[in-house]
Each structure stands twice: as C-alpha cells, then as structure tokens.
Design a protein around this motif. Sequence first.
Motif, PDB file in Angstrom:
ATOM      1  N   THR A 185       4.584  -3.165  -8.127  1.00 31.85           N
ATOM      2  CA  THR A 185       4.365  -4.613  -8.099  1.00 31.85           C
ATOM      3  C   THR A 185       2.876  -4.927  -8.088  1.00 31.85           C
ATOM      4  O   THR A 185       2.406  -5.788  -8.838  1.00 31.85           O
ATOM      5  CB  THR A 185       5.043  -5.233  -6.854  1.00 31.85           C
ATOM      6  OG1 THR A 185       6.432  -4.949  -6.909  1.00 31.85           O
ATOM      7  CG2 THR A 185       4.820  -6.721  -6.790  1.00 31.85           C
ATOM      8  N   CYS A 186       2.136  -4.231  -7.250  1.00 30.77           N
ATOM      9  CA  CYS A 186       0.695  -4.466  -7.152  1.00 30.77           C
ATOM     10  C   CYS A 186      -0.021  -4.106  -8.449  1.00 30.77           C
ATOM     11  O   CYS A 186      -0.922  -4.814  -8.894  1.00 30.77           O
ATOM     12  CB  CYS A 186       0.117  -3.665  -5.986  1.00 30.77           C
ATOM     13  SG  CYS A 186       0.752  -4.182  -4.381  1.00 30.77           S
ATOM     14  N   CYS A 187       0.372  -3.014  -9.071  1.00 30.23           N
ATOM     15  CA  CYS A 187      -0.230  -2.588 -10.336  1.00 30.23           C
ATOM     16  C   CYS A 187       0.043  -3.619 -11.428  1.00 30.23           C
ATOM     17  O   CYS A 187      -0.843  -3.978 -12.187  1.00 30.23           O
ATOM     18  CB  CYS A 187       0.316  -1.225 -10.743  1.00 30.23           C
ATOM     19  SG  CYS A 187      -0.307  -0.619 -12.320  1.00 30.23           S
ATOM     20  N   PHE A 188       1.270  -4.110 -11.492  1.00 32.74           N
ATOM     21  CA  PHE A 188       1.633  -5.087 -12.508  1.00 32.74           C
ATOM     22  C   PHE A 188       0.855  -6.386 -12.326  1.00 32.74           C
ATOM     23  O   PHE A 188       0.353  -6.954 -13.287  1.00 32.74           O
ATOM     24  CB  PHE A 188       3.142  -5.355 -12.454  1.00 32.74           C
ATOM     25  CG  PHE A 188       3.609  -6.344 -13.468  1.00 32.74           C
ATOM     26  CD1 PHE A 188       3.732  -5.983 -14.799  1.00 32.74           C
ATOM     27  CD2 PHE A 188       3.929  -7.639 -13.093  1.00 32.74           C
ATOM     28  CE1 PHE A 188       4.156  -6.897 -15.742  1.00 32.74           C
ATOM     29  CE2 PHE A 188       4.362  -8.561 -14.029  1.00 32.74           C
ATOM     30  CZ  PHE A 188       4.471  -8.195 -15.357  1.00 32.74           C
ATOM     31  N   ARG A 189       0.726  -6.849 -11.087  1.00 31.36           N
ATOM     32  CA  ARG A 189       0.046  -8.122 -10.821  1.00 31.36           C
ATOM     33  C   ARG A 189      -1.471  -8.013 -10.894  1.00 31.36           C
ATOM     34  O   ARG A 189      -2.142  -8.901 -11.410  1.00 31.36           O
ATOM     35  CB  ARG A 189       0.426  -8.648  -9.447  1.00 31.36           C
ATOM     36  CG  ARG A 189       1.857  -9.111  -9.357  1.00 31.36           C
ATOM     37  CD  ARG A 189       2.150  -9.654  -7.971  1.00 31.36           C
ATOM     38  NE  ARG A 189       3.571  -9.943  -7.832  1.00 31.36           N
ATOM     39  CZ  ARG A 189       4.140 -10.273  -6.686  1.00 31.36           C
ATOM     40  NH1 ARG A 189       3.409 -10.353  -5.580  1.00 31.36           N
ATOM     41  NH2 ARG A 189       5.425 -10.513  -6.639  1.00 31.36           N
ATOM     42  N   CYS A 190      -2.032  -6.925 -10.357  1.00 37.22           N
ATOM     43  CA  CYS A 190      -3.493  -6.802 -10.244  1.00 37.22           C
ATOM     44  C   CYS A 190      -4.116  -5.957 -11.348  1.00 37.22           C
ATOM     45  O   CYS A 190      -5.336  -5.888 -11.466  1.00 37.22           O
ATOM     46  CB  CYS A 190      -3.857  -6.205  -8.892  1.00 37.22           C
ATOM     47  SG  CYS A 190      -3.282  -7.193  -7.497  1.00 37.22           S
ATOM     48  N   LYS A 191      -3.298  -5.266 -12.137  1.00 31.46           N
ATOM     49  CA  LYS A 191      -3.776  -4.402 -13.225  1.00 31.46           C
ATOM     50  C   LYS A 191      -4.712  -3.320 -12.708  1.00 31.46           C
ATOM     51  O   LYS A 191      -5.721  -2.985 -13.324  1.00 31.46           O
ATOM     52  CB  LYS A 191      -4.507  -5.216 -14.307  1.00 31.46           C
ATOM     53  CG  LYS A 191      -3.746  -6.405 -14.832  1.00 31.46           C
ATOM     54  CD  LYS A 191      -2.591  -5.976 -15.678  1.00 31.46           C
ATOM     55  CE  LYS A 191      -1.929  -7.147 -16.363  1.00 31.46           C
ATOM     56  NZ  LYS A 191      -0.832  -7.733 -15.640  1.00 31.46           N
ATOM     57  N   CYS A 192      -4.360  -2.752 -11.543  1.00 31.85           N
ATOM     58  CA  CYS A 192      -5.221  -1.741 -10.939  1.00 31.85           C
ATOM     59  C   CYS A 192      -4.426  -0.933  -9.922  1.00 31.85           C
ATOM     60  O   CYS A 192      -3.549  -1.462  -9.247  1.00 31.85           O
ATOM     61  CB  CYS A 192      -6.389  -2.431 -10.242  1.00 31.85           C
ATOM     62  SG  CYS A 192      -7.595  -1.306  -9.530  1.00 31.85           S
ATOM     63  N   VAL A 193      -4.736   0.365  -9.840  1.00 31.60           N
ATOM     64  CA  VAL A 193      -4.217   1.242  -8.788  1.00 31.60           C
ATOM     65  C   VAL A 193      -5.402   2.079  -8.318  1.00 31.60           C
ATOM     66  O   VAL A 193      -6.062   2.733  -9.115  1.00 31.60           O
ATOM     67  CB  VAL A 193      -3.089   2.174  -9.308  1.00 31.60           C
ATOM     68  CG1 VAL A 193      -2.647   3.139  -8.225  1.00 31.60           C
ATOM     69  CG2 VAL A 193      -1.910   1.361  -9.803  1.00 31.60           C
ATOM     70  N   PRO A 194      -5.700   2.066  -7.012  1.00 38.96           N
ATOM     71  CA  PRO A 194      -6.835   2.838  -6.512  1.00 38.96           C
ATOM     72  C   PRO A 194      -6.621   4.335  -6.682  1.00 38.96           C
ATOM     73  O   PRO A 194      -5.484   4.810  -6.695  1.00 38.96           O
ATOM     74  CB  PRO A 194      -6.905   2.484  -5.032  1.00 38.96           C
ATOM     75  CG  PRO A 194      -5.978   1.363  -4.817  1.00 38.96           C
ATOM     76  CD  PRO A 194      -5.036   1.321  -5.959  1.00 38.96           C
ATOM     77  N   PRO A 195      -7.691   5.095  -6.790  1.00 40.53           N
ATOM     78  CA  PRO A 195      -7.562   6.546  -6.915  1.00 40.53           C
ATOM     79  C   PRO A 195      -7.165   7.185  -5.595  1.00 40.53           C
ATOM     80  O   PRO A 195      -7.354   6.607  -4.527  1.00 40.53           O
ATOM     81  CB  PRO A 195      -8.972   6.988  -7.332  1.00 40.53           C
ATOM     82  CG  PRO A 195      -9.862   5.943  -6.746  1.00 40.53           C
ATOM     83  CD  PRO A 195      -9.084   4.660  -6.821  1.00 40.53           C
ATOM     84  N   GLY A 196      -6.619   8.369  -5.664  1.00 33.45           N
ATOM     85  CA  GLY A 196      -6.250   9.113  -4.471  1.00 33.45           C
ATOM     86  C   GLY A 196      -4.887   8.722  -3.945  1.00 33.45           C
ATOM     87  O   GLY A 196      -4.185   7.899  -4.524  1.00 33.45           O
ATOM     88  N   THR A 197      -4.513   9.334  -2.816  1.00 35.85           N
ATOM     89  CA  THR A 197      -3.198   9.079  -2.241  1.00 35.85           C
ATOM     90  C   THR A 197      -3.228   8.033  -1.135  1.00 35.85           C
ATOM     91  O   THR A 197      -2.184   7.547  -0.727  1.00 35.85           O
ATOM     92  CB  THR A 197      -2.601  10.388  -1.685  1.00 35.85           C
ATOM     93  OG1 THR A 197      -3.513  10.943  -0.747  1.00 35.85           O
ATOM     94  CG2 THR A 197      -2.329  11.371  -2.803  1.00 35.85           C
ATOM     95  N   SER A 198      -4.401   7.686  -0.642  1.00 32.70           N
ATOM     96  CA  SER A 198      -4.518   6.622   0.352  1.00 32.70           C
ATOM     97  C   SER A 198      -5.957   6.135   0.388  1.00 32.70           C
ATOM     98  O   SER A 198      -6.866   6.784  -0.129  1.00 32.70           O
ATOM     99  CB  SER A 198      -4.108   7.116   1.746  1.00 32.70           C
ATOM    100  OG  SER A 198      -5.015   8.093   2.188  1.00 32.70           O
ATOM    101  N   GLY A 199      -6.159   4.969   0.993  1.00 32.05           N
ATOM    102  CA  GLY A 199      -7.499   4.405   1.089  1.00 32.05           C
ATOM    103  C   GLY A 199      -7.993   3.884  -0.247  1.00 32.05           C
ATOM    104  O   GLY A 199      -7.220   3.682  -1.187  1.00 32.05           O
ATOM    105  N   ASN A 200      -9.254   3.617  -0.360  1.00 33.70           N
ATOM    106  CA  ASN A 200      -9.928   3.161  -1.586  1.00 33.70           C
ATOM    107  C   ASN A 200      -9.371   1.855  -2.120  1.00 33.70           C
ATOM    108  O   ASN A 200      -9.558   1.527  -3.284  1.00 33.70           O
ATOM    109  CB  ASN A 200      -9.843   4.226  -2.689  1.00 33.70           C
ATOM    110  CG  ASN A 200     -10.422   5.536  -2.288  1.00 33.70           C
ATOM    111  OD1 ASN A 200     -11.442   5.590  -1.610  1.00 33.70           O
ATOM    112  ND2 ASN A 200      -9.768   6.616  -2.664  1.00 33.70           N
ATOM    113  N   ARG A 201      -8.674   1.067  -1.295  1.00 31.58           N
ATOM    114  CA  ARG A 201      -8.045  -0.164  -1.762  1.00 31.58           C
ATOM    115  C   ARG A 201      -9.075  -1.172  -2.270  1.00 31.58           C
ATOM    116  O   ARG A 201      -8.787  -1.958  -3.167  1.00 31.58           O
ATOM    117  CB  ARG A 201      -7.215  -0.784  -0.637  1.00 31.58           C
ATOM    118  CG  ARG A 201      -6.060   0.112  -0.228  1.00 31.58           C
ATOM    119  CD  ARG A 201      -5.275  -0.403   0.958  1.00 31.58           C
ATOM    120  NE  ARG A 201      -4.639  -1.655   0.611  1.00 31.58           N
ATOM    121  CZ  ARG A 201      -4.792  -2.778   1.309  1.00 31.58           C
ATOM    122  NH1 ARG A 201      -5.514  -2.785   2.402  1.00 31.58           N
ATOM    123  NH2 ARG A 201      -4.202  -3.875   0.930  1.00 31.58           N
TER     124      ARG A 201
END
Length: 103
Positions: A67-83
């Motif tokens: 949902t976040c990727c679709f709305r914001c067109k972004c996914v942070p790198p890594g498995t956690s953090g970097n939001r």
Amino acid sequence: MALRALLFTVVLLCILPEAPFDRAVVEADPMIPRGGNGKAVLDCTGLCGVRCGRHSRPNVCLRACGTCCFRCKCVPPGTSGNREMCGTCYTNMTTHNNRTKCP
C-alpha cells in the motif's frame, strides 16, 4: 530452483543496504521501466519482499508495504529503518489507530 531464489535474495540483501535509494535517482535512471506517462514503474512486490523478508509477520508487512509503495512510489532500502529516505508521504502515513503504517 529454491536454492537459486535464496541466492538471489542473499545477493540483494548484501547490495541494497549499501546502495542509497533516492527517488531522483530512480526518476533519472534510464534502465528502470517506464509507464505510458514516462514515470518510473517500481516493482513493489519485489522491493517489499526484500523489505519484509525478516519481519516476524511477513504477510502483514507485505500488505502494508504494498500500500505504501503504491501510494508513495517508494520503498526504503534494507529490512528496517531508513524510512526518512522516502519522504513525508511514507513517514507520515498512519493506520486508523494513529500508528505508523509503512514498515
């Protein structure tokens, strides 16, 4: 086949934390597939698979991340953090209980 998928995932996990993820870089990269309007088309399923790979509840994480990727067109790198690398759209999205939505 499973060994090949596991190897591919390990290679991605080794590479992604070192590579900075910047929306401007994504928009400028000619190797990233483009939609009909010329905007970058992100592979939300693949990026969220990496992001949620070590999560204790991977299905919940994948649903929220998609949902976040679709709305914001972004996914942070890594498995956690970097939001914060995805900007305010990703960091400020909340659930109905005012918890942060995006993993």
